[in-house]
Design a protein around this motif. Structure first.
Motif, mmCIF file in Angstrom:
data_model
loop_
_atom_site.group_PDB
_atom_site.id
_atom_site.type_symbol
_atom_site.label_atom_id
_atom_site.label_comp_id
_atom_site.label_asym_id
_atom_site.label_seq_id
_atom_site.Cartn_x
_atom_site.Cartn_y
_atom_site.Cartn_z
ATOM 1 N N ILE A 158 0.864 -1.189 0.000
ATOM 2 C CA ILE A 158 0.000 0.000 0.000
ATOM 3 C C ILE A 158 0.897 1.235 0.000
ATOM 4 C CG2 ILE A 158 -1.814 1.262 1.210
ATOM 5 C CD1 ILE A 158 -2.551 -1.360 2.634
ATOM 6 N N HIS A 159 0.644 2.167 -0.908
ATOM 7 C CA HIS A 159 1.428 3.408 -0.957
ATOM 8 C C HIS A 159 0.633 4.547 -0.297
ATOM 9 C CE1 HIS A 159 4.721 2.042 -3.583
ATOM 10 N NE2 HIS A 159 3.800 1.221 -4.069
ATOM 11 N N LYS A 160 1.235 5.169 0.719
ATOM 12 C CA LYS A 160 0.623 6.314 1.410
ATOM 13 C C LYS A 160 1.660 7.429 1.429
ATOM 14 C CE LYS A 160 -2.884 6.137 3.321
ATOM 15 N NZ LYS A 160 -4.265 6.411 2.848
ATOM 16 N N SER A 161 1.480 8.397 0.565
ATOM 17 C CA SER A 161 2.492 9.438 0.378
ATOM 18 C C SER A 161 2.586 10.398 1.566
ATOM 19 C CB SER A 161 2.166 10.240 -0.890
ATOM 20 O OG SER A 161 3.098 11.274 -1.067
ATOM 21 N N ILE A 162 3.793 10.488 2.133
ATOM 22 C CA ILE A 162 4.097 11.458 3.192
ATOM 23 C C ILE A 162 5.278 12.298 2.700
ATOM 24 C CG2 ILE A 162 4.919 11.766 5.568
ATOM 25 C CD1 ILE A 162 3.511 9.165 6.306
ATOM 26 N N GLU A 163 5.123 13.616 2.767
ATOM 27 C CA GLU A 163 6.151 14.511 2.201
ATOM 28 C C GLU A 163 7.460 14.455 2.990
ATOM 29 O OE1 GLU A 163 6.000 15.771 -0.552
ATOM 30 O OE2 GLU A 163 3.901 16.077 -1.080
ATOM 31 N N ARG A 164 8.546 14.934 2.355
ATOM 32 C CA ARG A 164 9.876 14.836 2.944
ATOM 33 C C ARG A 164 10.626 16.167 2.891
ATOM 34 N NH1 ARG A 164 13.209 11.389 -0.284
ATOM 35 N NH2 ARG A 164 14.326 10.711 1.559
ATOM 36 N N TYR A 165 11.693 16.237 3.672
ATOM 37 C CA TYR A 165 12.714 17.278 3.661
ATOM 38 C C TYR A 165 12.236 18.709 3.403
ATOM 39 C CZ TYR A 165 15.837 13.227 3.259
ATOM 40 O OH TYR A 165 16.478 12.035 3.439
ATOM 41 N N HIS A 166 12.694 19.268 2.228
ATOM 42 C CA HIS A 166 12.500 20.698 1.980
ATOM 43 C C HIS A 166 11.031 21.083 1.936
ATOM 44 C CE1 HIS A 166 12.240 18.938 -2.067
ATOM 45 N NE2 HIS A 166 11.536 19.998 -2.411
ATOM 46 N N SER A 190 7.006 24.263 4.577
ATOM 47 C CA SER A 190 5.697 24.287 5.229
ATOM 48 C C SER A 190 5.796 24.935 6.602
ATOM 49 C CB SER A 190 5.158 22.858 5.351
ATOM 50 O OG SER A 190 3.925 22.836 6.026
ATOM 51 N N LEU A 191 6.824 24.555 7.371
ATOM 52 C CA LEU A 191 7.026 25.133 8.710
ATOM 53 C C LEU A 191 7.323 26.622 8.620
ATOM 54 C CD1 LEU A 191 7.413 24.835 11.775
ATOM 55 C CD2 LEU A 191 9.801 24.238 11.330
ATOM 56 N N ILE A 192 8.184 27.019 7.682
ATOM 57 C CA ILE A 192 8.540 28.441 7.527
ATOM 58 C C ILE A 192 7.298 29.273 7.195
ATOM 59 C CG2 ILE A 192 9.788 30.072 6.031
ATOM 60 C CD1 ILE A 192 12.009 27.874 5.836
ATOM 61 N N LYS A 193 6.470 28.750 6.289
ATOM 62 C CA LYS A 193 5.228 29.464 5.919
ATOM 63 C C LYS A 193 4.268 29.568 7.101
ATOM 64 C CE LYS A 193 5.211 28.284 0.979
ATOM 65 N NZ LYS A 193 4.542 27.477 -0.074
ATOM 66 N N LEU A 194 4.194 28.499 7.879
ATOM 67 C CA LEU A 194 3.283 28.498 9.034
ATOM 68 C C LEU A 194 3.741 29.506 10.079
ATOM 69 C CD1 LEU A 194 0.913 27.391 10.657
ATOM 70 C CD2 LEU A 194 2.400 25.542 11.455
ATOM 71 N N VAL A 195 5.024 29.509 10.396
ATOM 72 C CA VAL A 195 5.552 30.447 11.395
ATOM 73 C C VAL A 195 5.365 31.881 10.915
ATOM 74 C CG1 VAL A 195 7.676 31.259 12.509
ATOM 75 C CG2 VAL A 195 7.184 28.807 12.384
ATOM 76 N N GLU A 196 5.564 32.108 9.626
ATOM 77 C CA GLU A 196 5.351 33.446 9.052
ATOM 78 C C GLU A 196 3.895 33.865 9.202
ATOM 79 O OE1 GLU A 196 5.173 35.438 4.652
ATOM 80 O OE2 GLU A 196 6.661 33.853 4.945
ATOM 81 N N ALA A 197 2.978 32.937 8.957
ATOM 82 C CA ALA A 197 1.541 33.236 9.101
ATOM 83 C C ALA A 197 1.202 33.569 10.553
ATOM 84 C CB ALA A 197 0.717 32.051 8.625
ATOM 85 N N ASN A 206 17.538 32.522 8.282
ATOM 86 C CA ASN A 206 17.497 32.961 6.882
ATOM 87 C C ASN A 206 18.117 31.945 5.935
ATOM 88 O OD1 ASN A 206 16.283 35.417 7.527
ATOM 89 N ND2 ASN A 206 18.260 36.351 8.044
ATOM 90 N N THR A 207 19.144 31.230 6.406
ATOM 91 C CA THR A 207 19.790 30.233 5.552
ATOM 92 C C THR A 207 19.065 28.899 5.672
ATOM 93 O OG1 THR A 207 21.297 29.581 7.330
ATOM 94 C CG2 THR A 207 22.045 31.314 5.835
ATOM 95 N N LYS A 208 19.028 28.161 4.589
ATOM 96 C CA LYS A 208 18.332 26.867 4.587
ATOM 97 C C LYS A 208 19.336 25.758 4.326
ATOM 98 C CE LYS A 208 14.162 29.015 2.762
ATOM 99 N NZ LYS A 208 13.299 29.178 1.573
ATOM 100 N N GLN A 209 19.378 24.802 5.233
ATOM 101 C CA GLN A 209 20.256 23.656 5.041
ATOM 102 C C GLN A 209 19.479 22.543 4.345
ATOM 103 O OE1 GLN A 209 22.469 22.479 8.457
ATOM 104 N NE2 GLN A 209 23.327 24.508 8.788
ATOM 105 N N LYS A 210 20.187 21.803 3.522
ATOM 106 C CA LYS A 210 19.553 20.816 2.640
ATOM 107 C C LYS A 210 18.725 19.770 3.391
ATOM 108 C CE LYS A 210 20.620 17.561 -1.075
ATOM 109 N NZ LYS A 210 21.695 16.890 -1.835
ATOM 110 N N TRP A 211 19.250 19.291 4.532
ATOM 111 C CA TRP A 211 18.592 18.173 5.222
ATOM 112 C C TRP A 211 17.694 18.619 6.370
ATOM 113 C CZ3 TRP A 211 19.084 14.626 1.879
ATOM 114 C CH2 TRP A 211 20.266 14.456 1.165
ATOM 115 N N PRO A 242 11.248 19.481 9.817
ATOM 116 C CA PRO A 242 10.594 19.351 11.125
ATOM 117 C C PRO A 242 9.881 18.008 11.300
ATOM 118 C CG PRO A 242 9.198 20.620 9.670
ATOM 119 C CD PRO A 242 10.445 20.291 8.875
ATOM 120 N N VAL A 243 10.586 16.921 11.035
ATOM 121 C CA VAL A 243 9.984 15.584 11.091
ATOM 122 C C VAL A 243 9.529 15.249 12.512
ATOM 123 C CG1 VAL A 243 10.410 13.116 10.709
ATOM 124 C CG2 VAL A 243 11.374 14.811 9.142
#
Length: 465
Positions: free
Chosen positions: A180-188, A193-200, A303-308, A311-312
């Motif tokens: 069964i495939h259940k898509s859960i988003e990853r990494y960036h 998503s977290l950056i947008k939420l905190v900004e909101a 301000n800087t974004k690291q690749k890995w 907020p898992v």
């Protein structure tokens, strides 16, 4: 506020880009409290395995990874089927991403079904197979039973992984298993998503349309729903279908751990106690190889974004809070306990969340050079802050609602600086007082009942000839 945020970002960046982990605060911190419990030895795999006494006939402790040679992100000790020897495990490790061969995550005492976790199989475009892998996975099935493989990637992503040497289990080679495939988003995507939420949440325009639009655009609650839905599916397979489950994504160190952990919260009452939840984090996150150092290197304000960066772990804690909110009497710990864990995952005086794996923690000699978070948290004086006064032990499986209307924003984390806690604290104290008073009244009722029963017994003896 803008100037403070600027200084905060500068400090955040400076502290998160130190040349060596050994320059971080936990290596210089000296506890000001009496250490009663050594948290580094509170939740050893051997102790956890003893709790599965009924499983000892089918499962065993393996030390195949003693020197971290087979899998660098696994702990030295893992639980595997008794019928599979260490040599077979080494062969399976070469067939799984990062050497993460399938290991036991959870044993359901009620029916003997299990949750296993691993990395993706390295089938590649040639459809490579591994007989030892097939034997290991099938060893978890009872006679006549089928199992479920829950892949936390979409089918499209899983198919694309084959071109890079990864892939998924072919039905022809695993006929007793349904994928069964259940898509859960990853990494960036999660970090954005977290950056947008905190900004909101920090938007001061007080425009309702703008707030709702930004909240929706962050997709944070959508991620919560996806993760909880997948965890409920895994729990359903175990408890209602009576089928064992194997869970993996690509590496098996992020969405896999979210799902295995939350499924245990749903199924296992012990995971809803303070020590049980600590053991869960130790077993399913720290020992299981979640790369905390990479994922929690900086905050959403940087301000800087690291690749890995991702907020898992915060998403996992948010999902736990959602279940706690729906079942407020079934958890021994309160919201403050979850907030405390979130804070220490990002910045702590303790060494518990340093490093990306047990292997790295051993090299850093964290047990010798730093203090464990559990040594501090499990002091009676601290535990009282995190104990839920409404707690009543519930031995049943709890099924959270994943309907959008049931999943609100976690104010305690995201709006903590936007609201006054004064009235919340007063309400909490009043609730505690009412509960204590209720206990006193209940004790008096019990005493009076006993006295009444004694008087009735005496009357009965006097009336008898």
């Amino acid at each position: 506020p803008g100037e403070c945020l600027h200084h905060s970002c500068s400090l955040n960046y400076a502290l998160s880009t130190l040349d060596s982990i050994t320059l971080m605060y936990p290596f210089f911190y000296r506890p000001m409290f009496e250490v009663i419990e050594d948290g580094w030895h509170s939740f050893l795999p051997e102790q956890e395995f003893e709790l599965y006494s009924s499983a000892s006939g089918e499962w065993r402790l393996s030390y195949v990874n003693k020197e971290f040679a087979v899998c660098p992100s696994y702990p030295p000790t893992v639980i595997v089927p008794k019928s599979i020897d260490d040599e077979a495990l080494r062969k399976v490790a070469t067939f799984r991403h990062g050497g993460r061969f399938p290991v036991l995550s959870y044993y359901h005492q009620k029916n003997g079904m299990v949750i296993m976790r691993s990395g993706q199989p390295l089938t590649g475009t040639n459809g490579r197979r591994c007989k030892e892998d097939e034997k290991l996975i099938n060893a978890t099935l009872r006679v006549g039973k089928r199992g479920y493989i829950i892949d936390t990637r979409s089918l499209n992503v899983a198919q694309q992984a084959r071109a890079k040497g990864g892939g998924f289990e072919q039905e022809a080679h695993y006929p007793q298993w349904r994928r069964i495939h259940k898509s859960i988003e990853r990494y960036h995507i999660l970090q954005e998503s977290l950056i947008k939420l905190v900004e909101a949440c920090n938007d001061q325009t007080h425009n309702m349309d703008r707030w709702l639009s930004k909240l929706e655009a962050s997709n944070w609650l959508t991620h919560i729903k996806e993760i909880l839905t997948t965890a409920c599916l895994a729990a359903q397979c175990i408890d209602r279908e009576g089928a064992s489950v194997l869970i993996h994504g690509t590496e098996g160190t992020d969405s896999t751990l979210q799902v295995t952990s939350l499924a245990q919260i749903i199924l296992e009452p012990r995971s809803r106690t303070i020590r049980g939840f600590e053991a869960l984090i130790e077993r399913e996150w720290l020992q299981a190889g979640h790369p905390f150092q990479q994922r929690c290197a900086q905050s959403a304000y940087c301000n800087t974004k690291q690749k890995w960066e991702a907020p898992v772990f915060l998403l996992f804690l948010d999902c736990v809070w959602q279940i706690l909110r729906q079942f407020p009497c079934s958890f021994e710990f309160n919201e403050n306990f979850l907030i405390m864990l979130f804070e220490h995952a990002y910045a702590s005086q303790f060494g518990t969340f340093l490093g990306n794996s047990e292997s790295e923690r051993c090299k850093l000699k964290l047990q010798q050079k730093t203090m464990s978070l559990w040594s501090w948290v499990n002091q009676p004086s601290e535990l009282s802050k995190y104990t839920n006064p409404l707690f009543e032990a519930n031995n049943l499986v709890i099924w959270p609602s994943v309907a959008p209307q049931s999943l609100p924003l976690w104010e305690g984390i995201f709006l903590r600086w936007n609201r006054s806690s004064k009235y919340l604290d007063e309400a909490y104290e009043e609730m505690v007082n009412i509960i204590e008073y209720n206990k006193e009244l209940q004790a008096k009722v019990n005493i009076l009942r006993r006295q009444l029963a004694e008087l009735e017994t005496e009357d009965g003896m006097q009336e008898s000839p």
